[in-house]
Structures are given as C-alpha cells and as structure tokens.
Design an enzyme around this catalytic site. Structure first.
Site, PDB file in Angstrom:
ATOM      1  N   HIS A  34       0.093  -1.022  -6.246  1.00 45.10           N
ATOM      2  CA  HIS A  34       1.310  -0.263  -5.679  1.00 45.10           C
ATOM      3  C   HIS A  34       1.527  -0.691  -4.272  1.00 45.10           C
ATOM      4  CE1 HIS A  34      -2.070   1.937  -3.649  1.00 45.10           C
ATOM      5  NE2 HIS A  34      -2.607   2.199  -4.651  1.00 45.10           N
ATOM      6  N   HIS A  37      -1.230  -1.376  -1.769  1.00 47.10           N
ATOM      7  CA  HIS A  37      -1.548  -2.682  -1.797  1.00 47.10           C
ATOM      8  C   HIS A  37      -0.717  -3.761  -1.278  1.00 47.10           C
ATOM      9  CE1 HIS A  37      -3.778  -0.873  -5.411  1.00 47.10           C
ATOM     10  NE2 HIS A  37      -4.729  -1.142  -4.501  1.00 47.10           N
ATOM     11  N   ASP A 153      -8.812   4.259   2.609  1.00 43.71           N
ATOM     12  CA  ASP A 153     -10.156   4.169   2.474  1.00 43.71           C
ATOM     13  C   ASP A 153     -10.931   3.848   3.538  1.00 43.71           C
ATOM     14  OD1 ASP A 153     -10.392   4.285  -0.913  1.00 43.71           O
ATOM     15  OD2 ASP A 153      -8.718   2.851  -0.126  1.00 43.71           O
ATOM     16  N   VAL A 179      -0.283   3.855   3.004  1.00 43.10           N
ATOM     17  CA  VAL A 179       1.173   4.261   2.471  1.00 43.10           C
ATOM     18  C   VAL A 179       1.296   5.368   1.848  1.00 43.10           C
ATOM     19  CG1 VAL A 179       2.985   3.109   1.129  1.00 43.10           C
ATOM     20  CG2 VAL A 179       1.573   1.874   2.658  1.00 43.10           C
TER      21      VAL A 179
HETATM   22  P1  AMP Z   1      -8.237  -0.372  -4.312  1.00 42.83           P
HETATM   23  O1  AMP Z   1      -7.377  -1.355  -5.340  1.00 42.83           O
HETATM   24  O2  AMP Z   1      -8.015   1.029  -4.556  1.00 42.83           O
HETATM   25  O3  AMP Z   1      -9.503  -0.788  -4.165  1.00 42.83           O
HETATM   26  O4  AMP Z   1      -7.759  -0.675  -2.967  1.00 42.83           O
HETATM   27  C1  AMP Z   1      -7.678  -1.998  -2.588  1.00 42.83           C
HETATM   28  C2  AMP Z   1      -7.187  -1.879  -1.040  1.00 42.83           C
HETATM   29  O5  AMP Z   1      -5.876  -1.451  -0.888  1.00 42.83           O
HETATM   30  C3  AMP Z   1      -8.161  -1.140  -0.167  1.00 42.83           C
HETATM   31  O6  AMP Z   1      -8.322  -1.855   1.229  1.00 42.83           O
HETATM   32  C4  AMP Z   1      -7.436   0.081   0.017  1.00 42.83           C
HETATM   33  O7  AMP Z   1      -7.566   0.886   1.022  1.00 42.83           O
HETATM   34  C5  AMP Z   1      -6.031  -0.287   0.037  1.00 42.83           C
HETATM   35  N1  AMP Z   1      -4.840   0.794  -0.304  1.00 42.83           N
HETATM   36  C6  AMP Z   1      -5.243   1.508  -1.547  1.00 42.83           C
HETATM   37  N2  AMP Z   1      -4.253   2.676  -1.585  1.00 42.83           N
HETATM   38  C7  AMP Z   1      -3.545   2.400  -0.119  1.00 42.83           C
HETATM   39  C8  AMP Z   1      -2.511   3.316   0.331  1.00 42.83           C
HETATM   40  N3  AMP Z   1      -1.963   4.022  -0.213  1.00 42.83           N
HETATM   41  N4  AMP Z   1      -2.354   2.710   1.565  1.00 42.83           N
HETATM   42  C9  AMP Z   1      -2.707   1.458   2.244  1.00 42.83           C
HETATM   43  N5  AMP Z   1      -3.634   0.759   1.730  1.00 42.83           N
HETATM   44  C10 AMP Z   1      -4.072   1.464   0.490  1.00 42.83           C
END
Ligand code: AMP
Length: 292
Positions: A34, A37, A153, A179
């Site tokens: 999304h 990412h 995170d 975001v």
């Molecule tokens: P995930 O796929 O949830 O493991 O996230 C992958 C990366 O994207 C991690 O570094 C997360 O912190 C980052 N991420 C996930 N959601 C958001 C968001 N809403 N805003 C910024 N970074 C994000």
C-alpha cells in the site's frame, strides 16, 4: 525489473551492483503493498542507484495461533506496483527449498536484547527474534547501503537500527513517517480485515494520538500525562480492546528519566496496540521539540 523467487539470485544481483560501484537501497516488506510501502520505495528510488524490494511473509516472526495463514497476499499486484515505481529487483521470498531465504537446517538466531522487550515484545513472544533474524539475513544477501523502514512499526525500526549498528553491517537504516488514510488511520496490510464498525472504532487511535500531540505542542512535558491522555481516549471507545499504551524514550525504548520529554535525547514515542474486532492494530506518535 528483475523478479525472482531465489535468494541466491538476489545475492548475485546485489554483488554485481556493488561491483559496478552502484548504491543499493533495500525495502523489506511482507507484501499486500500500500501507500505506506510505496513511500519507502519512492524514497529509496530517489536516494539510491539500485532499489531492491522483498516480499516475504516471514514465518519465524509469527507465533502459533497468529495470522500467518490468513496474512493477505497479492504477489502479482505487488509486482506491478513495484515495476511502476522502478524497483530494479523484487525478491518473492520462499521460506524453504534451495533458493529459500532460510538455509536448509537453519540454526542461527539474532536477538536484539533490550529493545525487543517492551511493547509488542511482551504480547508477541519471539516476534522480534524472527524479525531481527530475517532482516540480518536480508542484509547479508543484499548488502544494501541503505534500508528503509516505516515509523508505523516504531519498535521494529529501532530494533533494526540497533542490529545494523551492533552487527557492524554498514547499512544506514532510515525511518520514514507513517502514511495515513485521509481519516487518519495508519495504513496497514491488515486494515482490509476491518469491517465497517471496527474501522469506525479504530479511528479512536489517530484521534487519541492527535490529542496527545496537541497537548505536547501546548507545552505538556510529562510522559505519564501524555500516555494517560491516549489511554483514556482509547478506553472511552467501547469495543476497542486496549493491549498497551506506553510513552517511552524514543531512542532506548526505556521509561524516560524523571517523566520528562525534555530528558529524552531523541524525543518520546507514545505507542499503542489495540484490537478492533478481530484485527490487532498498532500505531504511535513520535514527539520531538525539533520537529516543530
Ligand atoms: P510490512 O509489510 O507490514 O512488514 O511493512 C513493511 C515496511 O513498511 C515496514 O518497514 C513498515 O514499517 C512499513 N510500513 C507499513 N505500513 C506503513 C505506513 N502506514 N506508513 C509507513 N510505513 C509503513
């Protein structure tokens, strides 16, 4: 964009880029991509000669009974999104097999001791050991110059910074802002599981964090008061189950000395985890005087 399911191929690609003197930016994800990412990918694209993204729903960071099997997966759509944003190499990680992210007979674990303990470390035993281990493996495979993580995170991002430094990886770990959707809810791959009423309830999270931020901007310095503001607001949202609310020194993730934001070198993080319906959500704000 080169796409591969083979971690060995990722290592070869990265080796060639390094040998050619090109800088590598790495964006590790679990997919179902999304805008959160994409913000990481776009920043990497601006700062690095080559951008690698990984999509790997890492089994070792899920406990039995968590949502590993239900975690959303959309590899084709994700690949299209990466291609549109000029990612150079996309690894679809596999957990087993010859080209798997984990070696056969894998036995080595990375544990970032103190930073893993509070917040999600309490409610998800073993989670950060899985995160630290997979990130260390990805750093070993790609040997990136920079890696991009989201503030969403926060504990994870701090843990990765610590492991990058402690293992002398040479990787510069960037933490980028959360975001949010237009209504303030932090974007998350798990948001798609929120039904209408749960999503409505979940909006108490950004509202609570905004309230604490406003109090901080208005001069409130006491971590305990900021924490309590968030907790009261969340507890008033009937139907939300509060797992934790905690205001911690944003660099050490310890309780701030003498309860003062001003005694924290890099500000205060107010972090929350709640359940809205069946969905577990986390969010935070990072309060720093310098951030204006
Ligand atoms: P995930 O796929 O949830 O493991 O996230 C992958 C990366 O994207 C991690 O570094 C997360 O912190 C980052 N991420 C996930 N959601 C958001 C968001 N809403 N805003 C910024 N970074 C994000």
């Amino acid at each position: 964009m080169k796409e591969s399911h083979d971690a060995r191929e990722a290592a070869r690609w990265a080796e060639r880029a390094r040998a050619a003197g090109l800088s590598i930016g790495l964006v590790p994800t679990m997919g179902a991509l999304h805008q959160g990412h994409f913000s990481l990918i776009e920043r990497a694209r601006r700062e690095c000669d080559r951008v690698a993204a990984t999509i790997f729903v890492n089994p070792t960071q899920f406990s039995p009974g968590e949502d590993l099997d239900r975690y959303p997966r959309s590899p084709q759509e994700d690949a299209e999104s990466c291609r549109e944003r000029q990612v150079d190499f996309l690894l679809h990680g596999q957990s087993g097999g010859d080209g798997g992210v984990y070696e056969r007979d894998f036995q080595t674990w990375v544990n970032v001791a103190e930073i893993s303990e509070p917040l999600c470390g309490r409610s998800r035993p073993g989670h950060f050991r899985g995160v630290a281990t997979v990130v260390a493996i990805l750093f070993g495979l790609f040997k990136p110059h920079r890696a991009y993580f989201g503030q969403k995170d926060f504990q994870q991002a701090r843990l990765v910074q610590k492991l990058a430094a402690d293992l002398r990886s040479g990787v510069e770990v960037r933490i980028l802002p959360t975001v949010r959707d237009a209504d303030g809810l932090a974007m998350s791959s798990r948001n798609r599981f929120l039904d209408g009423p749960s999503r409505e309830l979940a909006l108490a999270i950004p509202r609570a964090l905004e309230e604490a931020e406003a109090a901080f901007r208005g001069g409130e310095e006491r971590a305990s008061v900021l924490e309590q503001k968030v907790r009261s607001r969340l507890e008033a949202a009937r139907g939300l189950e509060v797992e934790y609310v905690s205001a911690l020194d944003a660099s050490s993730l310890r309780e701030p000395a003498d309860d003062r934001v001003s005694s924290t070198p890099d500000g205060l993080v107010v972090a929350v985890a709640v359940r809205a319906g069946k969905v577990r959500l986390i969010d935070n704000i990072w309060l720093r005087r310098s951030s204006g």
